[in-house]
Design a protein around this motif. Structure first.
Motif, short mmCIF file in Angstrom:
data_model
loop_
_atom_site.label_atom_id
_atom_site.label_comp_id
_atom_site.label_asym_id
_atom_site.label_seq_id
_atom_site.Cartn_x
_atom_site.Cartn_y
_atom_site.Cartn_z
N LYS A 131 118.04 -33.02 23.49
CA LYS A 131 117.49 -31.86 24.18
C LYS A 131 118.03 -31.74 25.60
CE LYS A 131 113.22 -31.64 21.50
NZ LYS A 131 113.75 -32.32 20.34
N TRP A 132 118.55 -30.55 25.90
CA TRP A 132 118.95 -30.21 27.26
C TRP A 132 117.69 -29.76 27.97
CZ3 TRP A 132 123.10 -30.46 30.39
CH2 TRP A 132 123.10 -29.66 31.53
N LYS A 133 117.37 -30.37 29.08
CA LYS A 133 116.18 -29.99 29.83
C LYS A 133 116.60 -29.37 31.16
CE LYS A 133 113.17 -33.41 27.71
NZ LYS A 133 114.07 -34.24 26.91
N GLU A 134 115.74 -28.53 31.68
CA GLU A 134 116.07 -27.80 32.91
C GLU A 134 116.51 -28.72 34.04
OE1 GLU A 134 116.58 -24.53 33.28
OE2 GLU A 134 116.19 -24.49 31.14
N GLU A 135 115.90 -29.91 34.14
CA GLU A 135 116.27 -30.78 35.27
C GLU A 135 117.72 -31.22 35.20
OE1 GLU A 135 114.01 -33.67 32.45
OE2 GLU A 135 113.77 -31.62 33.15
N HIS A 136 118.34 -31.11 34.01
CA HIS A 136 119.76 -31.47 33.91
C HIS A 136 120.63 -30.49 34.69
CE1 HIS A 136 118.89 -34.55 31.08
NE2 HIS A 136 118.52 -33.74 30.13
N THR A 137 120.10 -29.28 34.91
CA THR A 137 120.92 -28.28 35.60
C THR A 137 121.06 -28.62 37.07
OG1 THR A 137 118.97 -26.87 35.90
CG2 THR A 137 120.36 -26.43 33.98
N VAL A 138 120.20 -29.51 37.60
CA VAL A 138 120.32 -29.93 39.00
C VAL A 138 121.60 -30.75 39.18
CG1 VAL A 138 119.25 -31.20 40.89
CG2 VAL A 138 117.83 -29.90 39.29
N HIS A 139 121.84 -31.71 38.27
CA HIS A 139 123.05 -32.54 38.32
C HIS A 139 123.73 -32.56 36.95
CE1 HIS A 139 122.06 -33.94 42.31
NE2 HIS A 139 120.85 -34.26 41.89
N PRO A 140 124.20 -31.38 36.47
CA PRO A 140 124.76 -31.37 35.13
C PRO A 140 126.08 -32.12 35.03
CG PRO A 140 125.16 -29.26 36.19
CD PRO A 140 124.30 -30.08 37.12
N GLN A 141 126.69 -32.44 36.17
CA GLN A 141 128.01 -33.05 36.14
C GLN A 141 127.97 -34.57 36.10
OE1 GLN A 141 128.39 -29.85 35.67
NE2 GLN A 141 130.50 -29.96 36.26
N SER A 142 126.79 -35.16 36.02
CA SER A 142 126.71 -36.61 36.02
C SER A 142 126.80 -37.17 34.60
CB SER A 142 125.41 -37.10 36.66
OG SER A 142 125.29 -38.48 36.45
N PRO A 143 127.90 -37.87 34.27
CA PRO A 143 128.04 -38.42 32.93
C PRO A 143 127.01 -39.52 32.66
CG PRO A 143 129.85 -39.13 34.31
CD PRO A 143 129.04 -38.17 35.12
N ASN A 144 126.32 -39.98 33.70
CA ASN A 144 125.34 -41.05 33.53
C ASN A 144 123.92 -40.55 33.36
OD1 ASN A 144 127.21 -43.19 33.61
ND2 ASN A 144 127.37 -42.93 35.82
N SER A 145 123.74 -39.23 33.27
CA SER A 145 122.40 -38.71 33.02
C SER A 145 122.00 -39.09 31.61
CB SER A 145 122.37 -37.18 33.18
OG SER A 145 123.05 -36.57 32.09
N LYS A 146 120.71 -39.09 31.35
CA LYS A 146 120.18 -39.47 30.03
C LYS A 146 120.80 -38.58 28.95
CE LYS A 146 115.91 -39.96 27.44
NZ LYS A 146 114.49 -39.64 27.37
N PHE A 147 120.91 -37.28 29.21
CA PHE A 147 121.46 -36.34 28.24
C PHE A 147 122.88 -36.73 27.84
CE2 PHE A 147 124.00 -32.55 27.32
CZ PHE A 147 123.27 -31.99 26.26
N TRP A 148 123.75 -36.93 28.84
CA TRP A 148 125.16 -37.23 28.53
C TRP A 148 125.33 -38.61 27.92
CZ3 TRP A 148 127.91 -33.36 27.62
CH2 TRP A 148 127.73 -32.18 28.33
#
Length: 162
Positions: A131-148
């Motif tokens: 799931k893509w969550k809105e908070e990912h749009t703050v730092h969508p470029q971080s490959p270390n986010s939970k989503f990526w």
């Protein structure tokens, strides 16, 4: 293995306000993270399928040359009938031929999955969605986010950024 691409990306191609973010995600964010930062090779319709090519056979060939299929789930993709060809080919390849793994990215809250094709519901039941969550749009470029990190977990092995 004869594959050229790590993943073929399936997304809604209609131009609506919600599609603007999806297209930005497909053409900017995904290549930045998965190609530039993680070393994957994506096949994106509109970028890697050329004008004048027979779209149907080009889609089929590119999918056959891809190790994964990434499907971006949006209300538009679910409700759209005209852009369903690549989705049908992808699901046939994944479920009937059993030779391609599908990664489902839920780009917006879908809620109940009753409107989805039975084949997509089956895949969701088997493995779920990312799931893509809105908070990912703050730092969508971080490959270390939970989503990526979740996306990379389902991708073929390649270099992993530290």
């Amino acid at each position: 293995d004869g594959k050229i691409y790590d993943a073929y990306v399936i997304y809604p191609k209609n131009h609506t306000s919600e599609a603007n973010f999806v297209e930005y995600f497909v053409y900017q964010i995904m290549p930045d993270i998965l190609e530039d930062k993680c070393g994957y090779k994506l096949c994106i319709y509109g970028r890697d399928i050329y004008p004048g090519e027979d779209a149907a056979s080009a889609i089929e060939k590119r999918m056959q040359k891809s190790r994964r299929l990434i499907i971006l789930l949006t209300h538009q993709l679910i409700n759209s009938k005209e852009d369903a060809y690549d989705q049908h080919i992808a699901l046939y390849s994944a479920l009937i031929q059993n030779d391609t793994k599908v990664i489902l990215l839920e780009m917006e809250a879908i809620g109940t999955y009753v409107k989805l094709q039975e084949s997509l519901r089956f895949i969701i039941k088997q493995q779920g969605t990312i799931k893509w969550k809105e908070e990912h749009t703050v730092h969508p470029q971080s490959p270390n986010s939970k989503f990526w990190k979740q996306v990379r977990y389902h991708m073929p092995l390649t270099c992993w950024p530290s």
